[in-house]
Design a protein around this motif. Structure first.
Motif, PDB file in Angstrom:
ATOM      1  N   THR A   1      10.210  -0.121  -5.734  1.00 12.36           N
ATOM      2  CA  THR A   1      10.117   0.764  -6.887  1.00 12.36           C
ATOM      3  C   THR A   1       8.711   1.348  -6.998  1.00 12.36           C
ATOM      4  N   LEU A   2       7.714   0.496  -6.800  1.00 11.58           N
ATOM      5  CA  LEU A   2       6.331   0.962  -6.853  1.00 11.58           C
ATOM      6  C   LEU A   2       6.056   1.993  -5.767  1.00 11.58           C
ATOM      7  N   VAL A   3       6.518   1.713  -4.558  1.00 12.80           N
ATOM      8  CA  VAL A   3       6.308   2.639  -3.443  1.00 12.80           C
ATOM      9  C   VAL A   3       6.985   3.977  -3.731  1.00 12.80           C
ATOM     10  N   LEU A   4       8.192   3.939  -4.263  1.00 15.10           N
ATOM     11  CA  LEU A   4       8.900   5.185  -4.579  1.00 15.10           C
ATOM     12  C   LEU A   4       8.207   5.947  -5.700  1.00 15.10           C
TER      13      LEU A   4
ATOM     14  N   ALA B   1      -1.329   4.478   4.491  1.00 16.38           N
ATOM     15  CA  ALA B   1       0.112   4.715   4.390  1.00 16.38           C
ATOM     16  C   ALA B   1       0.792   4.507   5.740  1.00 16.38           C
ATOM     17  N   LEU B   2       0.184   5.023   6.799  1.00 15.63           N
ATOM     18  CA  LEU B   2       0.765   4.872   8.135  1.00 15.63           C
ATOM     19  C   LEU B   2       0.711   3.419   8.604  1.00 15.63           C
ATOM     20  N   THR B   3      -0.313   2.683   8.214  1.00 10.90           N
ATOM     21  CA  THR B   3      -0.411   1.271   8.583  1.00 10.90           C
ATOM     22  C   THR B   3       0.685   0.454   7.914  1.00 10.90           C
ATOM     23  N   VAL B   4       0.919   0.695   6.634  1.00  7.78           N
ATOM     24  CA  VAL B   4       1.986  -0.019   5.924  1.00  7.78           C
ATOM     25  C   VAL B   4       3.339   0.328   6.539  1.00  7.78           C
ATOM     26  N   MET B   5       3.558   1.606   6.802  1.00  6.01           N
ATOM     27  CA  MET B   5       4.822   2.018   7.404  1.00  6.01           C
ATOM     28  C   MET B   5       5.007   1.341   8.761  1.00  6.01           C
ATOM     29  N   ALA B   6       3.962   1.315   9.580  1.00  6.45           N
ATOM     30  CA  ALA B   6       4.057   0.698  10.909  1.00  6.45           C
ATOM     31  C   ALA B   6       4.334  -0.799  10.823  1.00  6.45           C
TER      32      ALA B   6
ATOM     33  N   VAL C   1       9.998   1.677   4.868  1.00  9.38           N
ATOM     34  CA  VAL C   1       9.617   2.645   5.903  1.00  9.38           C
ATOM     35  C   VAL C   1      10.016   4.060   5.464  1.00  9.38           C
ATOM     36  N   ALA C   2      11.228   4.194   4.959  1.00 10.07           N
ATOM     37  CA  ALA C   2      11.696   5.520   4.526  1.00 10.07           C
ATOM     38  C   ALA C   2      10.835   6.060   3.384  1.00 10.07           C
TER      39      ALA C   2
END
Length: 150
Positions: free
Chosen positions: A6-9, A37-42, A70-71
């Motif tokens: 929820t926080l990420v969205l 952001a890219l590090t968290v996604m990875a 990831v999305a």
């Protein structure tokens, strides 16, 4: 985990509603943001990869949660590729700013692939998840090959 998603969205929604120039006081702030952001996604993408490759046990719930993150994260870093962010501590190639249409196309493709990945992960089908993961990874690789220094 639901609170994190929820926080990420919420952050994603806030990020997408502001003009890029208003988001970052300095170019180095933008670089730091996009790298984070890219590090968290990875990290979350890697967890799914470990499950699809057999390096970690398959956990359908964890796969779905990671794919959802990831999305959501796939939408965040793009506003941080603004003017002046081509210099400093970055692996971004100059082609990002020279070929902006191609870069935007890659961004849109990644967002689409990560949304598909999240949808497939929700089904709990490991074989389909492997296919969706592979397709998403290919999208990541093509953009890295064109726009990221090693």
């Amino acid at each position: 985990m639901k609170k994190l998603v929820t926080l990420v969205l919420a952050v994603a929604a806030a990020t997408l509603t502001l003009p890029a120039s208003a988001q970052f006081a300095k170019p180095e702030d933008a670089i730091k943001y996009r790298k984070a952001a890219l590090t968290v996604m990875a990290a979350h993408f890697g967890r799914i990869g470990a499950m699809t490759s057999g390096k970690a046990p398959f956990d359908a719930k964890a796969a779905a949660e990671n794919a959802e993150i990831v999305a959501a994260m796939s939408k965040l870093p793009w506003a941080a590729f603004g003017e002046g962010t081509d210099k400093g501590e970055t692996k971004a190639k100059p082609e990002i700013w020279k070929e902006q249409a191609k870069f935007k196309e890659g961004h849109e493709k990644l967002v689409g692939e990560t949304m598909k990945l999240a949808a497939v992960a929700k089904t709990g089908n490991q074989d389909n998840l492997k296919l969706a993961f592979s397709s998403t990874a290919g999208t990541c690789k093509s953009c890295h090959d064109a726009f990221r220094d090693k």
